[in-house]
Design a protein around this motif. Sequence first.
Motif, mmCIF file in Angstrom:
data_model
loop_
_atom_site.group_PDB
_atom_site.id
_atom_site.type_symbol
_atom_site.label_atom_id
_atom_site.label_comp_id
_atom_site.label_asym_id
_atom_site.label_seq_id
_atom_site.Cartn_x
_atom_site.Cartn_y
_atom_site.Cartn_z
ATOM 1 N N GLY A 1 0.843 -1.114 0.028
ATOM 2 C CA GLY A 1 -0.014 -0.052 -0.131
ATOM 3 C C GLY A 1 0.788 1.181 0.001
ATOM 4 N N GLY A 2 2.078 1.273 0.529
ATOM 5 C CA GLY A 2 2.804 2.515 0.585
ATOM 6 C C GLY A 2 2.182 3.282 1.773
ATOM 7 N N VAL A 3 1.333 4.366 1.356
ATOM 8 C CA VAL A 3 0.980 5.411 2.282
ATOM 9 C C VAL A 3 -0.477 5.338 2.142
ATOM 10 N N LEU A 4 -1.311 5.049 3.499
ATOM 11 C CA LEU A 4 -2.694 5.070 3.414
ATOM 12 C C LEU A 4 -3.098 5.971 4.632
ATOM 13 N N ASN A 5 -3.881 6.817 4.250
ATOM 14 C CA ASN A 5 -4.595 7.604 5.441
ATOM 15 C C ASN A 5 -3.555 8.292 6.298
ATOM 16 N N GLY A 6 -2.587 8.670 5.675
ATOM 17 C CA GLY A 6 -1.172 9.347 6.559
ATOM 18 C C GLY A 6 -0.461 8.338 7.247
ATOM 19 N N ASN A 7 -0.753 7.102 7.057
ATOM 20 C CA ASN A 7 0.327 6.180 7.636
ATOM 21 C C ASN A 7 0.845 5.412 6.601
ATOM 22 N N VAL A 8 2.083 4.898 7.273
ATOM 23 C CA VAL A 8 3.039 4.192 6.232
ATOM 24 C C VAL A 8 2.917 2.810 6.499
ATOM 25 N N MET A 9 2.696 2.101 5.519
ATOM 26 C CA MET A 9 2.433 0.543 5.567
ATOM 27 C C MET A 9 3.676 -0.108 5.700
ATOM 28 N N VAL A 10 4.009 -0.651 6.741
ATOM 29 C CA VAL A 10 5.532 -1.543 6.931
ATOM 30 C C VAL A 10 5.424 -2.812 6.299
ATOM 31 N N GLY A 11 6.274 -3.109 5.413
ATOM 32 C CA GLY A 11 6.459 -4.481 4.967
ATOM 33 C C GLY A 11 7.170 -5.383 6.050
ATOM 34 N N ILE A 12 6.904 -6.749 5.455
ATOM 35 C CA ILE A 12 7.638 -7.631 6.235
ATOM 36 C C ILE A 12 9.108 -7.851 6.309
ATOM 37 N N VAL A 13 9.561 -7.549 5.260
ATOM 38 C CA VAL A 13 11.378 -7.576 5.213
ATOM 39 C C VAL A 13 11.699 -6.599 6.139
ATOM 40 N N PRO A 14 11.470 -5.444 5.790
ATOM 41 C CA PRO A 14 11.877 -4.519 6.556
ATOM 42 C C PRO A 14 11.462 -4.463 8.302
ATOM 43 N N TRP A 15 10.379 -5.223 8.391
ATOM 44 C CA TRP A 15 9.955 -5.338 9.612
ATOM 45 C C TRP A 15 10.949 -6.302 10.437
ATOM 46 N N LEU A 16 11.193 -7.458 9.783
ATOM 47 C CA LEU A 16 12.060 -8.521 10.254
ATOM 48 C C LEU A 16 13.547 -8.095 10.362
ATOM 49 N N ILE A 17 13.903 -7.331 9.501
ATOM 50 C CA ILE A 17 15.345 -6.357 9.890
ATOM 51 C C ILE A 17 15.233 -5.557 11.038
ATOM 52 N N LEU A 18 14.426 -4.904 11.032
ATOM 53 C CA LEU A 18 14.222 -4.008 12.350
ATOM 54 C C LEU A 18 13.862 -4.768 13.517
ATOM 55 N N SER A 19 13.260 -5.472 13.626
ATOM 56 C CA SER A 19 13.086 -6.583 14.704
ATOM 57 C C SER A 19 14.257 -7.226 15.130
ATOM 58 N N THR A 20 14.977 -7.693 14.269
ATOM 59 C CA THR A 20 16.320 -8.272 14.434
ATOM 60 C C THR A 20 17.250 -7.284 15.256
ATOM 61 N N ARG A 21 17.457 -6.083 14.491
ATOM 62 C CA ARG A 21 18.311 -5.133 15.068
ATOM 63 C C ARG A 21 18.005 -4.802 16.416
ATOM 64 N N VAL A 22 16.625 -4.458 16.879
ATOM 65 C CA VAL A 22 16.209 -4.210 18.087
ATOM 66 C C VAL A 22 16.367 -5.383 19.015
ATOM 67 N N SER A 23 16.077 -6.421 18.775
ATOM 68 C CA SER A 23 16.189 -7.540 19.662
ATOM 69 C C SER A 23 17.763 -7.896 20.059
ATOM 70 N N LYS A 24 18.688 -7.797 18.827
ATOM 71 C CA LYS A 24 20.203 -7.811 19.334
ATOM 72 C C LYS A 24 20.514 -6.652 20.569
ATOM 73 N N PHE A 25 19.912 -5.367 20.272
ATOM 74 C CA PHE A 25 20.309 -4.458 21.121
ATOM 75 C C PHE A 25 19.650 -4.738 22.381
ATOM 76 N N VAL A 26 18.427 -5.379 22.539
ATOM 77 C CA VAL A 26 17.841 -5.732 23.906
ATOM 78 C C VAL A 26 18.648 -6.684 24.598
ATOM 79 N N CYS A 27 18.969 -7.694 23.873
ATOM 80 C CA CYS A 27 20.135 -8.799 24.394
ATOM 81 C C CYS A 27 21.171 -7.880 25.016
ATOM 82 N N ARG A 28 21.827 -7.334 24.225
ATOM 83 C CA ARG A 28 23.108 -6.642 24.791
ATOM 84 C C ARG A 28 22.843 -5.642 25.978
ATOM 85 N N LEU A 29 21.535 -5.112 25.890
ATOM 86 C CA LEU A 29 21.362 -3.997 26.945
ATOM 87 C C LEU A 29 20.957 -4.835 28.315
#
Length: 181
Positions: free
Chosen positions: A150-178
């Motif tokens: 969808g791209g942008v819908l009603n002023g919201n950006v639709m997040v795809g699965i690949v970027p979400w998996l990448i972001l989730s992996t980076r955040v989870s690694k940070f949380v583990c180190r934290l």
Amino acid sequence: MGEVAETLSEHRISAAAPVIFLIVVAFQFVSRWLEQLKQRGPKTAEETRLRREIKELLKEASSLSQPSTFAQAAKLRRMATAKEKELANYQELHGKEIKGSYDLYLKVLFISKVLTYLVLVCWFWRVPVASISQQLLQPFGKVISWRAGGGVLNGNVMVGIVPWLILSTRVSKFVCRLFKF
């Protein structure tokens, strides 16, 4: 009827992102835990006994500081050195088989992680995982919405699965180190 389908679709999107994030975090924590166990290795009763004996011998040898007890102290230090060699041999012998089993667990975990990620990517390939306000993702909106459909819908950006998996992996690694896990 259209409102019900839109509400169900939004509910699915809102529930998908946290569930995917929790799956990624769980894989990360289990992976870190296995790595730490592999590095430290389990302490057996034999290993603990040898360490205690070495400590007692060295303590007793250090208490003998008079010139008349030098020979006895040297003998105790030699016995402690022999126990340290015995401990090193024991660790080498049992360490290889234990690390091999941890390697097997890590391989199984990696394979299940890859398969889970593949299933998630296939499931959400053209479906957005989450919707985030466009102002929060101002310069990265196009990248985050890659393959979301969808791209942008009603002023919201639709997040795809690949970027979400990448972001989730980076955040989870940070949380583990934290949490030093």
